[in-house]
Write a protein that holds these residues in place. Structure first.
Motif, mmCIF file in Angstrom:
data_model
loop_
_atom_site.group_PDB
_atom_site.id
_atom_site.type_symbol
_atom_site.label_atom_id
_atom_site.label_comp_id
_atom_site.label_asym_id
_atom_site.label_seq_id
_atom_site.Cartn_x
_atom_site.Cartn_y
_atom_site.Cartn_z
ATOM 1 N N TYR A 307 0.862 -1.186 0.000
ATOM 2 C CA TYR A 307 0.000 0.000 0.000
ATOM 3 C C TYR A 307 0.892 1.227 0.000
ATOM 4 C CZ TYR A 307 -2.989 3.739 1.698
ATOM 5 O OH TYR A 307 -3.631 4.934 1.844
ATOM 6 N N VAL A 308 0.618 2.156 -0.953
ATOM 7 C CA VAL A 308 1.369 3.406 -1.046
ATOM 8 C C VAL A 308 0.443 4.555 -0.647
ATOM 9 C CG1 VAL A 308 2.717 4.916 -2.533
ATOM 10 C CG2 VAL A 308 2.765 2.445 -2.913
ATOM 11 N N PRO A 309 0.772 5.314 0.382
ATOM 12 C CA PRO A 309 -0.114 6.408 0.830
ATOM 13 C C PRO A 309 0.063 7.662 -0.023
ATOM 14 C CG PRO A 309 1.821 6.334 2.217
ATOM 15 C CD PRO A 309 1.972 5.192 1.249
ATOM 16 N N ARG A 310 -0.810 8.618 0.188
ATOM 17 C CA ARG A 310 -0.624 9.932 -0.443
ATOM 18 C C ARG A 310 0.673 10.565 0.054
ATOM 19 N NH1 ARG A 310 -6.204 9.913 0.766
ATOM 20 N NH2 ARG A 310 -7.525 10.081 -1.108
ATOM 21 N N ALA A 311 1.266 11.361 -0.799
ATOM 22 C CA ALA A 311 2.515 12.033 -0.432
ATOM 23 C C ALA A 311 2.213 13.443 0.064
ATOM 24 C CB ALA A 311 3.455 12.088 -1.624
ATOM 25 N N ARG A 312 3.106 13.929 0.907
ATOM 26 C CA ARG A 312 2.981 15.316 1.354
ATOM 27 C C ARG A 312 3.316 16.265 0.213
ATOM 28 N NH1 ARG A 312 6.769 14.691 6.550
ATOM 29 N NH2 ARG A 312 7.889 13.553 4.914
ATOM 30 N N ALA A 313 2.930 17.519 0.374
ATOM 31 C CA ALA A 313 3.089 18.492 -0.710
ATOM 32 C C ALA A 313 4.539 18.642 -1.139
ATOM 33 C CB ALA A 313 2.523 19.845 -0.276
ATOM 34 N N ALA A 314 5.471 18.529 -0.187
ATOM 35 C CA ALA A 314 6.888 18.731 -0.512
ATOM 36 C C ALA A 314 7.625 17.419 -0.791
ATOM 37 C CB ALA A 314 7.575 19.468 0.635
ATOM 38 N N SER A 316 8.847 14.687 -3.065
ATOM 39 C CA SER A 316 9.039 14.411 -4.487
ATOM 40 C C SER A 316 9.246 12.922 -4.779
ATOM 41 C CB SER A 316 10.240 15.196 -5.020
ATOM 42 O OG SER A 316 11.423 14.830 -4.324
ATOM 43 N N SER A 317 9.498 12.132 -3.767
ATOM 44 C CA SER A 317 9.662 10.692 -3.941
ATOM 45 C C SER A 317 9.268 9.986 -2.647
ATOM 46 C CB SER A 317 11.103 10.327 -4.321
ATOM 47 O OG SER A 317 11.992 10.666 -3.275
ATOM 48 N N THR A 318 8.955 8.713 -2.757
ATOM 49 C CA THR A 318 8.596 7.902 -1.596
ATOM 50 C C THR A 318 9.460 6.654 -1.584
ATOM 51 O OG1 THR A 318 6.297 8.667 -1.645
ATOM 52 C CG2 THR A 318 6.752 6.642 -0.421
ATOM 53 N N ARG A 347 7.213 11.001 -7.080
ATOM 54 C CA ARG A 347 5.890 11.550 -6.774
ATOM 55 C C ARG A 347 5.740 12.943 -7.381
ATOM 56 N NH1 ARG A 347 3.539 8.394 -2.729
ATOM 57 N NH2 ARG A 347 1.621 9.234 -3.662
ATOM 58 N N PRO A 348 5.506 13.051 -8.698
ATOM 59 C CA PRO A 348 5.263 14.364 -9.315
ATOM 60 C C PRO A 348 3.933 14.931 -8.824
ATOM 61 C CG PRO A 348 4.803 12.615 -10.864
ATOM 62 C CD PRO A 348 5.415 11.958 -9.668
ATOM 63 N N LEU A 349 3.786 16.236 -9.017
ATOM 64 C CA LEU A 349 2.535 16.861 -8.596
ATOM 65 C C LEU A 349 1.354 16.258 -9.325
ATOM 66 C CD1 LEU A 349 3.615 20.616 -8.371
ATOM 67 C CD2 LEU A 349 2.991 19.084 -6.486
ATOM 68 N N GLU A 350 1.527 16.023 -10.641
ATOM 69 C CA GLU A 350 0.467 15.424 -11.437
ATOM 70 C C GLU A 350 1.080 14.498 -12.479
ATOM 71 O OE1 GLU A 350 -1.987 18.333 -13.230
ATOM 72 O OE2 GLU A 350 -2.700 19.175 -11.337
ATOM 73 N N LEU A 351 0.297 13.513 -12.909
ATOM 74 C CA LEU A 351 0.704 12.622 -13.990
ATOM 75 C C LEU A 351 -0.280 12.787 -15.140
ATOM 76 C CD1 LEU A 351 1.749 9.202 -12.378
ATOM 77 C CD2 LEU A 351 3.196 10.784 -13.650
ATOM 78 N N GLU A 352 0.222 13.222 -16.298
ATOM 79 C CA GLU A 352 -0.655 13.371 -17.441
ATOM 80 C C GLU A 352 -0.980 12.020 -18.081
ATOM 81 O OE1 GLU A 352 0.958 16.106 -20.193
ATOM 82 O OE2 GLU A 352 0.981 17.809 -18.802
ATOM 83 N N HIS A 353 0.016 11.149 -18.110
ATOM 84 C CA HIS A 353 -0.180 9.845 -18.730
ATOM 85 C C HIS A 353 0.444 8.779 -17.834
ATOM 86 C CE1 HIS A 353 -1.483 11.803 -22.421
ATOM 87 N NE2 HIS A 353 -0.393 12.566 -22.351
#
Length: 520
Positions: A307-314, A316-318, A347-353
Motif C-alpha cells: 500500500y502506497v499512501p498519499r505524499a505530502r506536498a513537498a 518528491s519521492s517515496t 511523486r510528481p505533482l500530477e501525472l498526465e499519462h
C-alpha cells in the motif's frame, strides 16, 4: 547473491495526491555464478523390481551410470537396490568417487536382474540409514530414488492429507507457510479414492524437519509410472536435482529474503511467492520469503504488493521498501548476506499519462495466473470433467495471449507458457490420455511454474499431438542446465557406441577396503 528491485504496474511514478492498493514491487534474486561446487554425499535408490523390465530398466542403468560419471573424487556415493520381500540391500557403502570407486559402484549393479514386487519404502529407509549413520559429512547431501513408482506393498490410506503428503514434510511445509499438497491431484487427496498410504513410503528418519539428513529428489521412469507417489515422496523439499562435473552446482542454501517498509505509511499487503513459503507481519511493516536453494546463476522472482499512501506536498519521492538476503554458501558452509538498494517511487505533482506496465512484472503475473489455471484444470480432470479442464486451459491461454508480454510474441517465458497450455489442453481432453500422460505433465508444469525451476519430462507416444516435453519447464533452464542436458545426451551416445574400460579387480578391492575403513 545479488538482489535487485523493479517497479511495475501500477506505474513507477504516482501523483502526490494519489494512494494505491497493492502497488507491485518485483524482487529479482540471482545466485552467484561460477561458484566452486560443494562436495556431495549422494544415495541413489534403484528400483530393480519386476515392473522395471525392458526399456525402463535400461533407462535406470543409463541414468545411474551418468550420475556416477558426473561425480568427482571429493563426492561420495552409495547405491541401494530395492525390490520385494524384505530384500533390503545396501549394494555399496558411501564411497569416494575416484576412478576405482566409480568402477565399484557400476559393477555392483550391472549384473542385478529385476525380481519380485516394488517396495519403494524399504529402499528409502535403507537410504536414510546410510545418510543418518555418516560419521563424516560432505557439505551437501541428497537421496535420489529412480523408479516407476508403482509400489505394490504400501498399505491403505489412513487420512486425506497424510495419504499424499508425508507427515514430516506436512509439518515442515505448514511451519514454512507452504502448500505443496496443492501440487497433487485432488483425487489422490481422498483416501478412499487413492487407496494407498503414500506417507508410509517416507523413512522415519525424515520425520523431523530440523534433523532431516537430506532432501529426496525423485525420478520417475515409464509412461505408466505413478506420478502421485513420486511427488508425494519428494514433497515438499524435494526437487529434480542435476549433478555435474563442470557446469551445474548448488550455490546457495537456506536463502531467506527479508522485506522492510521504509516510509511510515507503506504497508506490505501480500506476497506472491508461488511454492516458496512467505509471511507478512501483522502490522504489514515487514515480510519474509524462504527461497531455499539455488543453483549457480539461477534466479527467483517474487511479487510484493504494498500500500502506497498519499505524499505530502513537498515530497518528491517515496521510499517504499528495502530487501536483504541471508543465505548459506553451499561450498563453504558459511552464512553470507546481500542487500539491494531501496525501492523508490517518484511523486510528481500530477501525472498526465500513466507509463506502460513493466514487462518483467507482467511476466510474473502471467506465470502465477498460468499456475492457477493449470491447478484448476487438474481439479476438473481429476473429477472426470475432461472437457471442462480443456476449456479452462484454453481460456487461460487466451488470457496469456492478451497480456502485454504475451501479445508481443517475443518473450521466451510467455511463449513457453503458451506452448505449455496448448500441450496440456491436448492431454486432458479424455480420460485415457490424461491417465497416460496428462496427470504427470500437469504436475511437472505446475512444479516448474510454482518453483521457477526446470523439470524434465519426456514422453514418446504414437500420437504426434501428444508426444513431447514440458515447455514451461524449459523456460527456467539456465545456460549451465542446458549444458548439463547436452552432456547427458553426449554421454548416452558414447555409451551406446563403445563400452567403458574397467579397472583391475585389485583396484576395486582396494577401494572397497578403503571405504570400509572410512565408514567405520
Amino acid at each position: 547473491m545479488t538482489t535487485r528491485w523493479i517497479l511495475l504496474r501500477p506505474p513507477p511514478a504516482l501523483g502526490r495526491g494519489a494512494s494505491w492498493d497493492k502497488f507491485a514491487v518485483l524482487v529479482d534474486a540471482t545466485a552467484p555464478s561460477d561458484v566452486p561446487r560443494a562436495p556431495l554425499d549422494l544415495v541413489t535408490v534403484l528400483d530393480f523390481s519386476g515392473s522395471m523390465q525392458g526399456p525402463k530398466l535400461q533407462l535406470v542403468k543409463r541414468a545411474r551410470c551418468f550420475v556416477i560419471d558426473q561425480l568427482g573424487p571429493a563426492d561420495r556415493l552409495s547405491v541401494v537396490v530395492f525390490s520385494n520381500g524384505g530384500r533390503r540391500r545396501r549394494v555399496t557403502r558411501l564411497a569416494r568417487m575416484n576412478a576405482a570407486g566409480k568402477a565399484a559402484a557400476k559393477q555392483a549393479v550391472e549384473l542385478l536382474v529385476p525380481e519380485g514386487v516394488t517396495n519403494i519404502g524399504e529402499g528409502l529407509r535403507v537410504g536414510a540409514e546410510v545418510l543418518s549413520s555418516r560419521r563424516q559429512k560432505n557439505a551437501v547431501a541428497a537421496m535420489i530414488p529412480l523408479s516407476d513408482g508403482q509400489d505394490t506393498v504400501i498399505g491403505p490410506a489412513a487420512s486425506i492429507y497424510a495419504s499424499i503428503v508425508p507427515a514430516a514434510f506436512a509439518a515442515a511445509a505448514s511451519a514454512a507457510g507452504m502448500n505443496y499438497a496443492s501440487l497433487l491431484p485432488p483425487a489422490f487427496a481422498n483416501a478412499a479414492a487413492a487407496g494407498k498410504n503414500y506417507a508410509s513410503l517416507v523413512p522415519p528418519a525424515f520425520a523431523n524437519a530440523a534433523s532431516r539428513p537430506a532432501p529426496i529428489h525423485t525420478f520417475g521412469f515409464g509412461a505408466d509410472h505413478d506420478p502421485a507417489a513420486m511427488h508425494a515422496i519428494a514433497a515438499p523439499t524435494g526437487r529434480v536435482r542435476a549433478l555435474r562435473r563442470r557446469g551445474l552446482s548448488v550455490a546457495v542454501e537456506e536463502a531467506r529474503l527479508a522485506v522492510s517498509c521504509l516510509h511510515r505509511g507503506v504497508r506490505v499487503q501480500e506476497v506472491r511467492s508461488g511454492a516458496y513459503g512467505s509471511s507478512v507481519a501483522a502490522d504489514g511493516r515487514s515480510a519474509t520469503i524462504d527461497a531455499g536453494e539455488l543453483y549457480d546463476g539461477e534466479r527467483r522472482r517474487f511479487l510484493v504488493l504494498v500500500y502506497v499512501p498519499r505524499a505530502r506536498a513537498a515530497e518528491s519521492s517515496t521510499r517504499l521498501v528495502k530487501v536483504t538476503c541471508a543465505y548459506r554458501n553451499a561450498a563453504t558452509g558459511q552464512t553470507a548476506h546481500a542487500a539491494a538498494p531501496a525501492a523508490v517511487i517518484q511523486r510528481p505533482l500530477e501525472l498526465e499519462h500513466l507509463p506502460a506496465p513493466a514487462i518483467e512484472v507482467e511476466r510474473e503475473r502471467v506465470r502465477l495466473a498460468a499456475a492457477d489455471g493449470i491447478a484448476a484444470a487438474r481439479a476438473a480432470a481429476d473429477g472426470g470433467q475432461h472437457a471442462g479442464a480443456a476449456r479452462i486451459l484454453d481460456a487461460k491461454l487466451r488470457e496469456v495471449e492478451r497480456s502485454a508480454p504475451g501479445a508481443a510474441g517475443d518473450d521466451p517465458t510467455c511463449e513457453a507458457i503458451k506452448e505449455e497450455l496448448r500441450d496440456l489442453s491436448a492431454r486432458v481432453g479424455n480420460r485415457h490420455e490424461y491417465n497416460q500422460t496428462g496427470r504427470m505433465c500437469l504436475l511437472a508444469g505446475m512444479s516448474a511454474l510454482a518453483q521457477q525451476r526446470a523439470a524434465r519430462v519426456e514422453i514418446i507416444t504414437s500420437s504426434p499431438a501428444t508426444a513431447g516435453k514440458t515447455p514451461a519447464a524449459r523456460a527456467y533452464l539456465t545456460p549451465k542446465m542446458e549444458e548439463m542436458v547436452e552432456l547427458s545426451r553426449e554421454s548416452s551416445r558414447k555409451r551406446r557406441g563403445s563400452s567403458s574400460q574397467q579397472p583391475s579387480r585389485q583396484d576395486v578391492i582396494k577401494q572397497i577396503k578403503q571405504d570400509l575403513t572410512e565408514d567405520l
